[in-house]
Design an enzyme around this catalytic site. Structure first.
Site: not given
Length: 309
Positions: A11, A90-91, A115, A196, A245
């Site tokens: 993102q 991440s994503l 998510r 996170h 994660q």
């Protein structure tokens, strides 16, 4: 053939119009974006290609990013490119999972819709993220641990750029201490939550239940997880890693270093903009890094890596 990694951004790289030329040119790309719309019930053409306010809202950003990354990935693969290893920030890890054969595109879209929604719901008031420039990781970690409240490292992006996350007051206090310790700059990020961080653990638990409904396939191409910056060899660990994660640090610098240590010489960033190529320049300037965001980028890739004029 040189060892090649496909890497996928997270993102923050999204923009209106991303993937439009691939959608209009490649049937395989259009198929991915249309599938994302079918699975999510979201008008992906509007979300990706027409002016709107939704693209920067987490629950929409995540499905849009994945749709674009898989659309571009399919075009890259159609041109004959393949990877030795995959990873995503991440994503972006979900695109890497598809590239590695671990999830079908349809299942990846299903999970990412959930998510994004769970992360949006879990975002508490008073969360924040700040990029820290020009300070070593050990000092950043120590100051976060010494700061009252919830604050920790969200992203190890590259040497000289680390992101901290947590409660707004704690992040602000840590930033002041980090500047006093020698950080060149501490820049608050325009994000909708403390991603996170431990504050997102509830979202991870909800996601884990959704992941139980998805088939995890054998790993066809090796991939490295954000959580450990190491290869995943047991597919049965993947659901737990994807749960963790959401609230764990993204060990991106360590992921790239691991791949370079294993002989990867070519990195191809697949998706909007080229943030990961920017990190790459600070991690290791010796390797080759390409990005594919638009069709002209793919043309460059074909020319330089396939030896075509």
């Amino acid at each position: 053939m040189k060892k090649t990694a496909f890497i996928f951004p997270g993102q923050g790289s999204q923009y209106i119009g991303m993937g439009k030329d691939f959608y209009d040119t490649y049937a395989c790309s259009k198929e991915m974006i249309d599938l994302a719309g079918k699975v999510s019930g979201i008008d992906m053409y509007h979300l990706l290609f027409e002016e709107n306010q939704e693209l920067d809202i987490t629950k929409y950003t995540q499905i849009a990013m994945l749709a674009d990354e898989l659309a571009v990935l399919k075009a890259v693969e159609e041109k004959g490119f393949s990877s030795t290893v995959n990873a995503g920030l991440s994503l972006g890890e979900y695109a890497a999972l598809v590239a590695s054969g671990v999830m079908t595109p349809e299942d990846a879209f299903k999970i990412v819709v959930k998510r994004g929604a769970y992360m949006q719901e879990a975002v508490p008031t008073g969360g924040a993220m700040t990029a820290v420039m020009g300070l070593d990781n050990e000092t950043i970690e120590k100051i976060c641990q010494e700061t009252e409240g919830i604050v920790s490292v969200a992203n190890y992006n590259c040497p000289g750029q680390t992101v901290i996350t947590g409660e707004e007051g704690a992040v602000s206090a840590a930033a002041d201490a980090l500047k006093a310790a020698g950080a060149k700059r501490c820049v608050p990020l325009k994000v909708s939550g403390p991603f996170h961080s431990d504050m997102l653990k509830e979202a991870g638990l909800k996601l884990e239940k959704e992941l139980e409904q998805v088939e995890i396939h054998d790993i066809q191409t090796p991939y490295i997880t954000n959580v450990t910056a190491d290869y995943v060899t047991n597919k049965n660990e993947i659901r737990g890693l994807l749960k963790d994660q959401i609230s764990s640090s993204v060990r991106w610098q360590q992921t790239i270093e691991r791949m370079i240590d294993d002989g990867v010489e070519v990195f191809i960033e697949i998706g909007p903009k080229k943030s990961l190529c920017g990190f790459m320049k600070k991690i290791n300037k010796e390797v080759s890094a390409y990005h594919v965001d638009k069709i002209e980028d793919l043309d460059v890739l074909v020319k330089e890596l396939s030896g075509q004029e």
